[in-house]
Design a protein around this motif. Structure first.
Motif, PDB file in Angstrom:
ATOM      1  N   ALA A  50       0.821  -1.211   0.000  1.00  8.89           N
ATOM      2  CA  ALA A  50       0.000   0.000   0.000  1.00  8.89           C
ATOM      3  C   ALA A  50       0.855   1.261   0.000  1.00  8.89           C
ATOM      4  N   GLN A  51       1.992   1.218   0.673  1.00  7.51           N
ATOM      5  CA  GLN A  51       2.844   2.407   0.740  1.00  7.51           C
ATOM      6  C   GLN A  51       3.531   2.741  -0.580  1.00  7.51           C
ATOM      7  N   HIS A  52       3.555   1.800  -1.521  1.00 14.74           N
ATOM      8  CA  HIS A  52       4.222   2.028  -2.798  1.00 14.74           C
ATOM      9  C   HIS A  52       3.268   2.249  -3.974  1.00 14.74           C
ATOM     10  N   ILE A  53       1.981   2.143  -3.739  1.00 14.43           N
ATOM     11  CA  ILE A  53       1.015   2.251  -4.836  1.00 14.43           C
ATOM     12  C   ILE A  53       1.071   3.624  -5.506  1.00 14.43           C
ATOM     13  N   GLU A  54       1.179   4.682  -4.716  1.00 10.67           N
ATOM     14  CA  GLU A  54       1.214   6.030  -5.291  1.00 10.67           C
ATOM     15  C   GLU A  54       2.453   6.229  -6.165  1.00 10.67           C
ATOM     16  N   LEU A  55       3.608   5.768  -5.698  1.00 11.91           N
ATOM     17  CA  LEU A  55       4.834   5.895  -6.485  1.00 11.91           C
ATOM     18  C   LEU A  55       4.747   5.060  -7.765  1.00 11.91           C
ATOM     19  N   PHE A  56       4.198   3.864  -7.657  1.00 14.16           N
ATOM     20  CA  PHE A  56       4.005   2.999  -8.819  1.00 14.16           C
ATOM     21  C   PHE A  56       3.167   3.728  -9.874  1.00 14.16           C
ATOM     22  N   ASN A  57       2.067   4.308  -9.433  1.00 18.40           N
ATOM     23  CA  ASN A  57       1.178   5.051 -10.317  1.00 18.40           C
ATOM     24  C   ASN A  57       1.924   6.215 -10.981  1.00 18.40           C
ATOM     25  N   LYS A  58       2.678   6.971 -10.198  1.00 13.96           N
ATOM     26  CA  LYS A  58       3.416   8.112 -10.748  1.00 13.96           C
ATOM     27  C   LYS A  58       4.446   7.666 -11.785  1.00 13.96           C
ATOM     28  N   CYS A  59       5.148   6.594 -11.508  1.00 15.05           N
ATOM     29  CA  CYS A  59       6.158   6.093 -12.449  1.00 15.05           C
ATOM     30  C   CYS A  59       5.526   5.674 -13.769  1.00 15.05           C
ATOM     31  N   LEU A  60       4.404   4.978 -13.685  1.00 12.62           N
ATOM     32  CA  LEU A  60       3.752   4.536 -14.918  1.00 12.62           C
ATOM     33  C   LEU A  60       3.143   5.716 -15.672  1.00 12.62           C
ATOM     34  N   GLN A  61       2.597   6.680 -14.945  1.00 11.84           N
ATOM     35  CA  GLN A  61       2.033   7.852 -15.611  1.00 11.84           C
ATOM     36  C   GLN A  61       3.127   8.677 -16.289  1.00 11.84           C
ATOM     37  N   LYS A  62       4.279   8.810 -15.652  1.00 10.88           N
ATOM     38  CA  LYS A  62       5.401   9.517 -16.284  1.00 10.88           C
ATOM     39  C   LYS A  62       5.855   8.776 -17.537  1.00 10.88           C
ATOM     40  N   SER A  63       5.925   7.458 -17.445  1.00 14.04           N
ATOM     41  CA  SER A  63       6.310   6.659 -18.612  1.00 14.04           C
ATOM     42  C   SER A  63       5.313   6.855 -19.749  1.00 14.04           C
ATOM     43  N   GLN A  64       4.042   6.839 -19.416  1.00 11.12           N
ATOM     44  CA  GLN A  64       3.013   7.043 -20.436  1.00 11.12           C
ATOM     45  C   GLN A  64       3.116   8.443 -21.047  1.00 11.12           C
ATOM     46  N   ALA A  65       3.401   9.447 -20.238  1.00 15.62           N
ATOM     47  CA  ALA A  65       3.542  10.809 -20.759  1.00 15.62           C
ATOM     48  C   ALA A  65       4.732  10.897 -21.719  1.00 15.62           C
ATOM     49  N   ILE A  66       5.812  10.225 -21.386  1.00 18.54           N
ATOM     50  CA  ILE A  66       6.988  10.218 -22.265  1.00 18.54           C
ATOM     51  C   ILE A  66       6.668   9.505 -23.566  1.00 18.54           C
ATOM     52  N   ILE A  67       6.003   8.371 -23.475  1.00 21.85           N
ATOM     53  CA  ILE A  67       5.632   7.617 -24.681  1.00 21.85           C
ATOM     54  C   ILE A  67       4.683   8.447 -25.539  1.00 21.85           C
ATOM     55  N   THR A  68       3.764   9.161 -24.908  1.00 23.54           N
ATOM     56  CA  THR A  68       2.851  10.029 -25.655  1.00 23.54           C
ATOM     57  C   THR A  68       3.632  11.141 -26.351  1.00 23.54           C
ATOM     58  N   GLU A  69       4.622  11.704 -25.670  1.00 20.81           N
ATOM     59  CA  GLU A  69       5.468  12.737 -26.287  1.00 20.81           C
ATOM     60  C   GLU A  69       6.206  12.172 -27.506  1.00 20.81           C
ATOM     61  N   LEU A  70       6.729  10.964 -27.366  1.00 16.50           N
ATOM     62  CA  LEU A  70       7.391  10.315 -28.502  1.00 16.50           C
ATOM     63  C   LEU A  70       6.392  10.099 -29.640  1.00 16.50           C
ATOM     64  N   GLN A  71       5.195   9.727 -29.275  1.00 16.56           N
ATOM     65  CA  GLN A  71       4.140   9.451 -30.257  1.00 16.56           C
ATOM     66  C   GLN A  71       3.778  10.709 -31.043  1.00 16.56           C
ATOM     67  N   VAL A  72       3.552  11.818 -30.346  1.00 22.61           N
ATOM     68  CA  VAL A  72       3.121  13.033 -31.049  1.00 22.61           C
ATOM     69  C   VAL A  72       4.272  13.685 -31.815  1.00 22.61           C
ATOM     70  N   SER A  73       5.503  13.290 -31.516  1.00 27.89           N
ATOM     71  CA  SER A  73       6.643  13.865 -32.238  1.00 27.89           C
ATOM     72  C   SER A  73       6.929  13.141 -33.548  1.00 27.89           C
ATOM     73  N   LEU A  74       6.245  12.040 -33.795  1.00 25.32           N
ATOM     74  CA  LEU A  74       6.464  11.315 -35.051  1.00 25.32           C
ATOM     75  C   LEU A  74       5.961  12.123 -36.246  1.00 25.32           C
ATOM     76  N   ASN A  75       6.728  12.119 -37.303  1.00 23.96           N
ATOM     77  CA  ASN A  75       6.323  12.750 -38.542  1.00 23.96           C
ATOM     78  C   ASN A  75       5.783  11.637 -39.443  1.00 23.96           C
ATOM     79  N   MET A  76       4.479  11.502 -39.454  1.00 26.26           N
ATOM     80  CA  MET A  76       3.857  10.393 -40.167  1.00 26.26           C
ATOM     81  C   MET A  76       4.003  10.520 -41.687  1.00 26.26           C
ATOM     82  N   GLU A  77       4.133  11.734 -42.200  1.00 25.02           N
ATOM     83  CA  GLU A  77       4.284  11.919 -43.650  1.00 25.02           C
ATOM     84  C   GLU A  77       5.684  11.540 -44.108  1.00 25.02           C
ATOM     85  N   LYS A  78       6.698  12.010 -43.412  1.00 23.04           N
ATOM     86  CA  LYS A  78       8.075  11.766 -43.834  1.00 23.04           C
ATOM     87  C   LYS A  78       8.647  10.476 -43.267  1.00 23.04           C
ATOM     88  N   GLY A  79       8.065   9.989 -42.179  1.00 27.75           N
ATOM     89  CA  GLY A  79       8.623   8.822 -41.492  1.00 27.75           C
ATOM     90  C   GLY A  79       8.276   7.488 -42.107  1.00 27.75           C
TER      91      GLY A  79
END
Length: 146
Positions: A50-79
């Motif tokens: 229980a004491q680690h659930i909040e940190l677990f959530n934050k780590c996964l949310q940060k990872s998802q935010a980074i992956i989303t940033e990578l996703q929106v930075s893709l150039n679908m026309e040139k890539g």
């Protein structure tokens, strides 16, 4: 200047002066750090205390935010096919991380972590091989104007 201030200044300079390939590597490296932390929070019985659930959530949310940033930075026309494949992977990764966060699933976290490490290594090779190449010779799969 304290050690933390010096380190933060170094990180800030590193990001401001990085090539687009190096920026992608930095994003991947941070996602790997976050996923490694999340994976390490599991107990031996693959539960999260229980004491680690909040940190677990934050780590996964940060990872998802980074992956989303990578996703929106893709150039679908040139890539082309590379960009389409990366987009599919990023969508899959974020869906799996959302599920892993809800269900506290170590197997999913570890799988995405392994995949992100492999992609990090690939991007390191791309970034280092194109670091000295003329901008026109570097394929632009990212939506970054050069």
């Amino acid at each position: 200047m304290g050690l933390n201030q010096a380190y933060n200044a170094y990180k800030s300079t590193n990001v401001r002066t990085a090539s687009q390939g190096h920026l992608v590597v930095l994003l991947y490296e941070e996602a790997v750090r976050q996923l490694t932390t999340a994976s390490g929070l599991f107990e031996t019985d693959e539960t999260i205390s229980a004491q680690h659930i909040e940190l677990f959530n934050k780590c996964l949310q940060k990872s998802q935010a980074i992956i989303t940033e990578l996703q929106v930075s893709l150039n679908m026309e040139k890539g082309g096919e590379i960009a389409r494949n990366l987009m599919s992977l990023y969508v899959y990764f974020n869906n799996e991380l959302m599920s892993a966060n809800i269900n506290h699933n170590k197997e999913k976290v570890d799988f995405i972590l392994t995949m992100m490490k492999q992609l990090t290594d690939s991007w390191r090779q791309v970034a280092s091989s194109t670091a000295n190449a003329p901008a026109a010779a570097v394929p632009n799969v990212l939506n970054i104007e050069g």
